[in-house]
Scaffold this motif. Sequence first.
Motif, short mmCIF file in Angstrom:
data_model
loop_
_atom_site.label_atom_id
_atom_site.label_comp_id
_atom_site.label_asym_id
_atom_site.label_seq_id
_atom_site.Cartn_x
_atom_site.Cartn_y
_atom_site.Cartn_z
N ASP A 6 20.56 -3.19 40.82
CA ASP A 6 20.55 -3.32 39.39
C ASP A 6 20.62 -1.93 38.77
O ASP A 6 20.21 -0.95 39.37
CB ASP A 6 19.26 -4.01 38.94
CG ASP A 6 19.39 -4.73 37.62
OD1 ASP A 6 20.45 -4.62 36.97
OD2 ASP A 6 18.43 -5.42 37.25
N ARG A 7 21.14 -1.84 37.55
CA ARG A 7 21.17 -0.58 36.81
C ARG A 7 19.83 -0.40 36.12
O ARG A 7 19.22 -1.37 35.67
CB ARG A 7 22.29 -0.57 35.78
CG ARG A 7 23.68 -0.75 36.33
CD ARG A 7 24.11 0.29 37.32
NE ARG A 7 24.00 1.65 36.78
CZ ARG A 7 24.05 2.75 37.52
NH1 ARG A 7 24.19 2.67 38.81
NH2 ARG A 7 23.96 3.92 36.97
N ALA A 8 19.38 0.85 36.03
CA ALA A 8 18.09 1.12 35.39
C ALA A 8 18.12 2.53 34.82
O ALA A 8 19.11 3.26 34.96
CB ALA A 8 16.96 0.97 36.40
N LEU A 9 17.02 2.91 34.19
CA LEU A 9 16.86 4.24 33.65
C LEU A 9 15.62 4.86 34.28
O LEU A 9 14.57 4.21 34.35
CB LEU A 9 16.70 4.18 32.13
CG LEU A 9 16.93 5.45 31.34
CD1 LEU A 9 18.37 5.96 31.54
CD2 LEU A 9 16.68 5.21 29.86
N GLU A 104 20.61 3.56 39.99
CA GLU A 104 20.84 2.24 40.57
C GLU A 104 19.62 1.91 41.40
O GLU A 104 19.23 2.67 42.28
CB GLU A 104 22.09 2.24 41.43
CG GLU A 104 22.41 0.88 41.99
CD GLU A 104 23.71 0.86 42.78
OE1 GLU A 104 24.03 -0.18 43.36
OE2 GLU A 104 24.41 1.89 42.81
N VAL A 105 19.00 0.79 41.10
CA VAL A 105 17.80 0.37 41.81
C VAL A 105 18.20 -0.55 42.94
O VAL A 105 18.94 -1.52 42.74
CB VAL A 105 16.82 -0.35 40.87
CG1 VAL A 105 15.63 -0.89 41.64
CG2 VAL A 105 16.38 0.59 39.76
N MET A 106 17.72 -0.26 44.12
CA MET A 106 17.90 -1.15 45.27
C MET A 106 16.52 -1.66 45.63
O MET A 106 15.64 -0.89 45.96
CB MET A 106 18.54 -0.38 46.42
CG MET A 106 19.90 0.18 46.04
SD MET A 106 20.71 1.04 47.37
CE MET A 106 21.09 -0.32 48.44
N ARG A 107 16.36 -2.97 45.47
CA ARG A 107 15.05 -3.57 45.68
C ARG A 107 15.07 -4.50 46.87
O ARG A 107 16.07 -5.13 47.15
CB ARG A 107 14.64 -4.39 44.46
CG ARG A 107 14.40 -3.58 43.24
CD ARG A 107 14.02 -4.46 42.09
NE ARG A 107 15.25 -5.09 41.60
CZ ARG A 107 15.30 -6.18 40.87
NH1 ARG A 107 14.21 -6.80 40.55
NH2 ARG A 107 16.44 -6.67 40.46
N TYR A 108 13.95 -4.61 47.50
CA TYR A 108 13.74 -5.60 48.54
C TYR A 108 12.62 -6.49 48.04
O TYR A 108 11.54 -6.02 47.72
CB TYR A 108 13.37 -4.95 49.86
CG TYR A 108 14.50 -4.13 50.39
CD1 TYR A 108 14.64 -2.80 50.03
CD2 TYR A 108 15.46 -4.68 51.23
CE1 TYR A 108 15.69 -2.04 50.50
CE2 TYR A 108 16.52 -3.93 51.70
CZ TYR A 108 16.62 -2.62 51.34
OH TYR A 108 17.67 -1.86 51.80
#
Length: 126
Positions: A6-9, A104-108
């Motif tokens: 997801d896009r984030a700041l 760019e957030v990479m989450r698990y």
Amino acid sequence: MTRLTDRALRLTVFIGESDTWHHKPLYSEIVHRAHAAGLAGASVFRGIEGFGGSSLIHTSRLLSLSEDLPIAVVIVDTESRVRAFLPQLDELVTEGLVTLDDCEVMRYTSREDAPGGTDGKGKKSL
């Protein structure tokens, strides 16, 4: 586990370890306000050496121990939520540097945190 992006700041606040807000560490006040504002998360990192506007080098080396090491408070959330938090930083940070970076957030996430779910504490995930 599901991999999500997801896009984030990313908001980063660079201050000194000795900076305070009403006799409390400033970094702690920033983290507690971010938590109260419902932001996704905040972390505080203590630097081992650095300098800022004063041009004085602060270091953790044994022979020149500093009581004012650099501190970075990092907060990542959606752009709208981070920008809504900025007025609080205007009140808190009188000396320091505040930066904003697209990231760019990479989450698990676990099964309980499926898209559109909550974080297990009743809060909506990023």
